[in-house]
Design a protein around this motif. Sequence first.
Motif, PDB file in Angstrom:
ATOM      1  N   ARG A  32       0.834  -1.204   0.000  1.00  0.00           N
ATOM      2  CA  ARG A  32       0.000   0.000   0.000  1.00  0.00           C
ATOM      3  C   ARG A  32       0.868   1.253   0.000  1.00  0.00           C
ATOM      4  N   ASN A 245      -8.007   6.950   5.947  1.00  0.00           N
ATOM      5  CA  ASN A 245      -8.547   6.015   4.944  1.00  0.00           C
ATOM      6  C   ASN A 245      -7.880   4.646   5.002  1.00  0.00           C
ATOM      7  N   ALA A 247      -8.967   1.952   6.005  1.00  0.00           N
ATOM      8  CA  ALA A 247      -9.881   0.858   5.659  1.00  0.00           C
ATOM      9  C   ALA A 247     -10.304   0.883   4.193  1.00  0.00           C
ATOM     10  N   ASN A 248      -9.830   1.885   3.442  1.00  0.00           N
ATOM     11  CA  ASN A 248     -10.286   2.009   2.053  1.00  0.00           C
ATOM     12  C   ASN A 248      -9.159   2.574   1.199  1.00  0.00           C
ATOM     13  N   GLN A 249      -8.365   1.698   0.606  1.00  0.00           N
ATOM     14  CA  GLN A 249      -7.220   2.133  -0.185  1.00  0.00           C
ATOM     15  C   GLN A 249      -7.635   2.920  -1.416  1.00  0.00           C
ATOM     16  N   THR A 250      -8.735   2.550  -2.036  1.00  0.00           N
ATOM     17  CA  THR A 250      -9.198   3.267  -3.227  1.00  0.00           C
ATOM     18  C   THR A 250      -9.519   4.715  -2.893  1.00  0.00           C
ATOM     19  N   GLN A 251     -10.237   4.928  -1.786  1.00  0.00           N
ATOM     20  CA  GLN A 251     -10.563   6.279  -1.353  1.00  0.00           C
ATOM     21  C   GLN A 251      -9.309   7.033  -0.949  1.00  0.00           C
ATOM     22  N   LEU A 252      -8.394   6.346  -0.287  1.00  0.00           N
ATOM     23  CA  LEU A 252      -7.126   6.956   0.131  1.00  0.00           C
ATOM     24  C   LEU A 252      -6.379   7.531  -1.074  1.00  0.00           C
ATOM     25  N   GLU A 255      -8.178  10.598  -2.639  1.00  0.00           N
ATOM     26  CA  GLU A 255      -8.013  11.826  -1.865  1.00  0.00           C
ATOM     27  C   GLU A 255      -6.580  12.360  -1.974  1.00  0.00           C
TER      28      GLU A 255
END
Length: 268
Positions: A32, A245, A247-252, A255
């Motif tokens: 990540r 974020n 819990a949410n790599q896509t959102q991370l 952003e």
Amino acid sequence: MSRFDRLFATLKAKNEGAFVPFVTLCDPDFERSFEIIETLISNGVDALELGFPFSDPLLDGPVIQAANKRALDAGYSTDACFEMIGKIRAKYPDIPIGLLLCANLVFVPTQDVFFKRCAETGVDAVLIADVPLLAADEFIQTAKKYAIQSVFICPPNADQATIERIANLTEGYTYLVSRAGVTSAENQAHASNLDNLVESLKRSNSAPILQGFGIAKPEQVKEALALGCDGAISGSAIVKIIEANLANQTQLLAELAEFVQAMKRATK
């Protein structure tokens, strides 16, 4: 010319400032973290300033302290960080890479081993945050042996003698600290004498100046450039996006991309 030297020459020709992010490597884990680096680069950052997970980060406020802990708790340390730098360098041969870390990470493997690994993996510059100017010579000699640029901090209370020594020693860039204290995106107060410090550094022919600490908004990037700085470094604001974020790599990544694009636009 080094990668940092080429970068600043290119930006100057375009009348543009530099935007440089700081992140702790391997936060929250290796894969990540690499995706975070890829996102930073693909959205326009000019260089990277990277930290290694460390149990006692001296300059770091709670946000970056937590990043260090996440990476350490996940089992990552210096070896993994050098592995990642090698991976970054293989994919991005031209991006300047600087490290910001504490002296123990250099002392423990020995200076020779540490700077040799920097050279082998493609690091360009190293800033050792807790080495005072008066004790810098031994580190500089080893860094030069491996063609690694030594970067130094200009604190907000620097007197003229300190400024001149910083200008004489620092390579790649000069890290201008906005204020006393530790890193934080919340504390955006800046010392009142930054314009005088920038002017004195320039008169002393210092390396290009990057302002850091409390840089969290595009307006602050513009303010740094208006002071005469050559760019700005943002760390805690970026690490806060990571923390929010987990819990949410896509959102991370989405952003991060939005944040970097806005900060980079402010340099033009």
